[in-house]
Each structure stands twice: as structure tokens, then as C-alpha cells.
Design an enzyme around this catalytic site. Structure first.
Site: not given
Ligand code: NDP
Length: 488
Positions: A195, A269
Site C-alpha cells: 500500500k 522503520e
Molecule cells: P503515517 O505513519 O500515518 O503513514 C505511513 C503509511 O502508513 C501511509 O501509507 C499511511 O496511509 C499508512 N497508515 C496510516 N495509518 C495506518 C494504520 N493504522 N495501519 C496501517 N497503515 C497506516 O505517516 P503520515 O503520513 O501521517 O505522517 C505523519 C508524521 O509521521 C510525519 O509528520 C512525520 O513526522 C512522520 N513520518 C515519518 C516517516 C519516516 O520515514 N520515518 C515517513 C512518513 C511520515 P496514508 O498515506 O493514507 O495515511
């Protein structure tokens, strides 16, 4: 046609930089469809959810309608992956799987321009990064793991595949995270349901087309688009054997809780708040480049970003002056302009988060400095910013801002540098800048971080394992270690 679509103004010329004429990369290389389905069992199919739009964060222009997978769609995809695993992929000799991975890598190279433009359009990152960093590293991952597919008996982790992998990836490196997840899984004989993030689905869907082009057997790779609920349905599906997630610590925790007690394998990660430590004997100009690369690469949307700069007090004034001078030459603007250094923030939601945490920095008494530049009026933008006078108690020193915002702290002794660098719930990466090899080794021994870069930052290579300590997650991706999660 592509040329009739709105595009943001060319990169705004900073006051102290040369004037450059706009050098936009052509959008015509991308054949955007008005709508995209889910990729299940080798075909594009409709989703049962209500669907959503993906936009360009640089212009807010709608790029395409995307299907949304509900629980039933996820179930269909997992079943397709299971069938492909049992009947075809796990039975295929490694040397045959390697040919598919190799073929995919070659097609990625052939279609690299298209992939880079699409990545910059959907994500907002500068074309020079998607073209020169993201997509070449994606191809390198597929080449690297193609090499492992027939040598698994030398991996040290066994040779039997785990089964069906449910993989959830974020929006900051959409294609690169896909490669980190899919290449090792396939090399080991697993099939996948992946996803992509809601705001950046397009390159994953182009990758689905590449799988078709490579004649990959149906069901080996399935792509289900959607929001958090789709991700949740995937990771909790009872027939998923292995969960691989990259994203926020909050969602990582939720996933760890939801699979606890099951026999699913999990690698997480998660976030980071990396210290980039500059000693007084460091090559200063190189260190300045490394600091800029560490925090402004990909708008700071990098889990291993060097978001906390620790500077030895004796060189603080000189370093800050040079850093500000260098930052003033950064060009912020149109991601598709080849001169752009800093592109658009990926979403309105992320921009709000960056603004809020920066305001907390002001309120807590840190001093904000940002580069003077004209930001485009449409889209999501934030200027490269540093906060000085930051203490360890400040939220901007502790929390992941995930944007182009650097918090600057100082130290006097190496021991104090270690103490401050490790004073974080995270432990993903760190950087050390010094002239002395012995000090690099001394620091690397003491820093609680999965990766320690010395006199460089943000270097990625498929042969090198990557992963965190503490709240940055567990498990490693990349290198031989990256095979462990996918083998029994
Ligand atoms: P998320 O952790 O919400 O998103 C990462 C992925 O997980 C996306 O594909 C998301 O879908 C999906 N997801 C969301 N909720 C669930 C769930 N309950 N079960 C399984 N999958 C899920 O990150 P965000 O995009 O909301 O970003 C929020 C904060 O996270 C950022 O401000 C940043 O600080 C941090 N972040 C850190 C990352 C890293 O690589 N360490 C990467 C991205 C974010 P969807 O896209 O639809 O939300």
C-alpha cells in the site's frame, strides 16, 4: 496535453545567487491517465471504496483519480498473492526469479525519466533529486537483490520464503521505499501486497505497469491504494505472514500492538531526530554542505534527516555564518525545474504540522532565521529555516518536524556531544564531522544510532543495512541483513 496544465513559478532566485533562466523538465514524458485502479493479480481493477484524488503539492492541481481498496479488495489481493506464492513464485528456482528482478531493474532504468518526472509531480521533490538519487537507487536495489535470489544459501538466514508480505510505505520516498520493500521480498520467494501513501500513489501504479511489462507472473506483486484504513486492513489480514512498515512512530506502535500475539513477522522503520555533530577540527565548508544536505534534501521529509545540528562552541559563530550564506543560495520552487534545490512540502497537512512545530519553537524562546525567498502562492511551501538558541528540552529538539527546519545546539567536549546526541527517544542515524579518524570511531562506538555517517550525510546504498534503535523501529532493510525478514 501536459503543457496546458498550470505550473508553479520557476525557482525563486535568492538574493545572493546568480540569476538562472527557468529550466523545466518536460512533463510530456509522463502519460498520466485520468484514473487508476488497484493492481491485483496482474490486472488493474476497480476498488470498492469511494476513491480519492492525488494532487501536485506544488500547484494543488488534481493529477488523477485513484481507486480506494476496502477490506474486501485487500482480501482479494492477499488471496492473489497467496495463490501466486504457493503455485508459482516460491517454487521457482532462485536463478529464474533473479531474471525477473533483473528485467524489472532494466525497465526502471529505461523508464527512469518518466518515473522521475512522475515522482516529482506527485511528491513535490526537486527533479534533480528524483532523477539523480531516488530512481537510480531504486534500480540499484533491484539489481542488488536480483544478485541474491540464487545465492540465498549463503545469506545465513535460510532459503525458505516466509509467504505473503503486507507492506505499507510513506510519501517521502515513494519509489525508493517500494524498492526497499519489494526487491528483497521477491528475491527470497515471497509475494507482496503493497500500500503506497495516499498522497503519492502514482509511481507505485507505474511500477505495476512495469511488472506487467516484465511479464511478472500475476499475483506476485499487488498494489492496493487507499488511506490509513486500507493499510490497517492489510497489516491485520490473517493471511499476511510478514508486515513491513515505514512511517510514523505512532502508526508503527499501533501496528506492533495489532499484530502482537499473532505469528506475523514485523519490521518497522519509524521516525528519527538525528544529531549531526560538527567538531572544531572539521573541514568547515564540507560540513556546511553536509548540514545542508542533511536537513534540506527532500525538504527535510527524511526519517534519517540531520535535524539536530550539534556544533562545538569554538567554531559556532564561523559555522553559522557560513551555513546562512550557503542556505541563502538555495533555490526554492518548481520541483520540475532542474535548478530547484528545495521543492514543495508534500501535503497541506504536513505543512500545518511544520508550521505548528516552528511556532512552538518561537514560543519556547528559540530564535528563528529563514532564507529570504518568494514562495509560490499556490501549493504547499516552507522556506529553509534554522532555529538557534535551542535547548534539549525544546520540542523542536525532541520531535520529528519532518520539514526543512534545523535546530542548532552547541557542545564543548566530545562526551557532551555524545550525551546530547543520544538524548532522544529515536536512534536512526547520526553524522560526525571531524578531521580525526580515531574520533570518528570513538563517536561511532557511543552513538545509539543505526547508521553513523562520517564526514558525509544521507548516503544510501543497496548493499548497506539501514534501520533504527529505540523508537526508530526494529529490523534492518538493505544489504544481506535486509533478507532476514523475508526468509525462514
Ligand atoms: P503515517 O505513519 O500515518 O503513514 C505511513 C503509511 O502508513 C501511509 O501509507 C499511511 O496511509 C499508512 N497508515 C496510516 N495509518 C495506518 C494504520 N493504522 N495501519 C496501517 N497503515 C497506516 O505517516 P503520515 O503520513 O501521517 O505522517 C505523519 C508524521 O509521521 C510525519 O509528520 C512525520 O513526522 C512522520 N513520518 C515519518 C516517516 C519516516 O520515514 N520515518 C515517513 C512518513 C511520515 P496514508 O498515506 O493514507 O495515511
Amino acid at each position: 496535453m501536459a503543457s496546458t496544465r498550470p505550473s508553479p513559478p520557476a525557482a525563486a532566485a535568492p538574493p545572493s545567487a546568480f540569476e538562472y533562466a527557468p529550466a523545466p523538465e518536460s512533463r510530456a514524458v509522463v502519460d498520466l491517465r485520468p484514473s487508476y485502479g488497484l493492481f491485483v493479480n496482474g490486472e488493474f481493477v476497480d476498488g470498492h471504496g469511494k476513491g480519492f484524488k492525488t494532487i501536485s503539492p506544488a500547484t494543488e492541481e488534481v493529477l488523477a483519480e485513484i481507486a480506494e481498496a476496502d477490506e474486501a479488495d485487500v482480501d482479494t489481493a492477499v488471496r492473489a498473492a497467496r495463490r501466486a506464492h504457493t503455485r508459482v513464485w516460491s517454487r521457482m528456482p532462485g536463478r529464474e526469479r533473479a531474471k525477473y528482478l533483473y528485467r524489472i531493474a532494466r525497465i526502471i532504468q529505461e523508464r527512469s525519466r518518466e518515473l522521475a518526472v512522475l515522482e516529482s509531480l506527485d511528491n513535490g521533490k526537486p527533479i534533480k533529486e528524483s532523477r539523480d538519487v531516488d530512481i537510480p537507487t531504486v534500480a540499484a536495489h533491484f539489481f542488488y537483490y536480483a544478485g541474491w535470489a540464487d545465492k540465498l544459501e549463503h545469506s545465513g538466514y535460510g532459503t525458505e520464503s516466509v509467504g505473503v508480505a503486507g507492506q505499507v510505505i510513506p510519501w517521502n520516498f515513494p519509489m525508493l521505499m517500494l524498492a526497499w520493500k519489494i526487491a528483497p521480498a521477491l528475491a527470497c520467494g515471497n509475494t507482496v501486497v503493497l500500500k503506497p501513501a495516499e498522497t503519492t500513489p502514482l509511481t507505485a501504479l507505474l511500477f505495476a505497469e512495469i511488472c506487467q511489462q516484465a511479464d511478472l507472473p500475476p499475483g506476485v506483486v499487488n498494489i492496493v491504494t487507499g488511506a490509513g484504513a486500507t493499510g490497517r486492513a492489510l497489516v491485520t489480514h490473517p493471511d499476511v505472514d510478514k508486515v513491513a512498515f515505514t512511517g510514523s512512530t505512532a502508526v508503527g506502535r499501533e501496528i506492533a500492538r495489532s499484530v502482537a500475539g499473532s505469528d506475523k513477522r514485523v519490521t518497522l522503520e519509524l521516525g528519527g531526530k538525528a544529531a549531526n555533530v560538527v567538531f572544531d577540527d572539521a573541514p568547515v565548508d564540507q560540513a556546511v554542505e553536509g548540514i545542508v544536505n542533511g536537513i534540506f534534501f527532500n525538504q527535510g521529509h527524511v526519517c534519517c534527516a540531520g535535524s539536530r545540528l550539534l556544533v562545538q562552541e569554538s567554531v559556532y559563530d564561523d559555522l553559522l555564518e557560513r551555513l546562512k550564506r550557503r542556505m541563502s543560495t538555495l533555490r526554492v520552487g518548481d520541483p520540475l525545474d532542474k535548478n530547484t534545490d528545495v521543492g514543495a512540502i508534500n501535503s497541506g497537512e504536513q505543512l500545518t504540522r511544520i508550521r505548528e512545530l516552528s511556532e512552538v519553537g518561537d514560543a519556547e524562546g528559540a530564535e528563528r532565521w529563514e532564507i529570504a525567498c518568494d514562495l509560490p502562492t499556490k501549493g504547499f511551501w516552507f522556506p529553509p529555516t534554522i532555529f538557534t538558541g535551542v535547548s534539549q528540552a525544546h520540542r523542536i529538539a525532541r520531535e520529528e518536524i519532518f520539514g526543512p527546519v534545523l535546530s542548532v545546539l552547541t557542545f564543548r567536549t566530545p562526551a557532551e556531544a555524545v550525551e546530547k546526541a543520544n538524548n532522544t527517544p529515536y536512534g536512526l542515524s547520526a553524522g560526525v564531522w571531524t578531521d580525526k579518524g580515531s574520533r570518528i570511531l570513538w563517536m561511532a562506538d557511543r552513538l545509539r544510532a543505526g547508521v553513523v555517517w562520517a564526514n558525509t550525510f544521507n548516503k544510501f546504498d543497496p548493499t548497506s543495512p539501514f534501520g533504527g534503535y529505540k523508537e526508530s523501529g526494529y529490523g534492518r532493510e538493505g544489504g544481506r541483513h535486509g533478507l532476514e525478514g523475508y526468509l525462514r
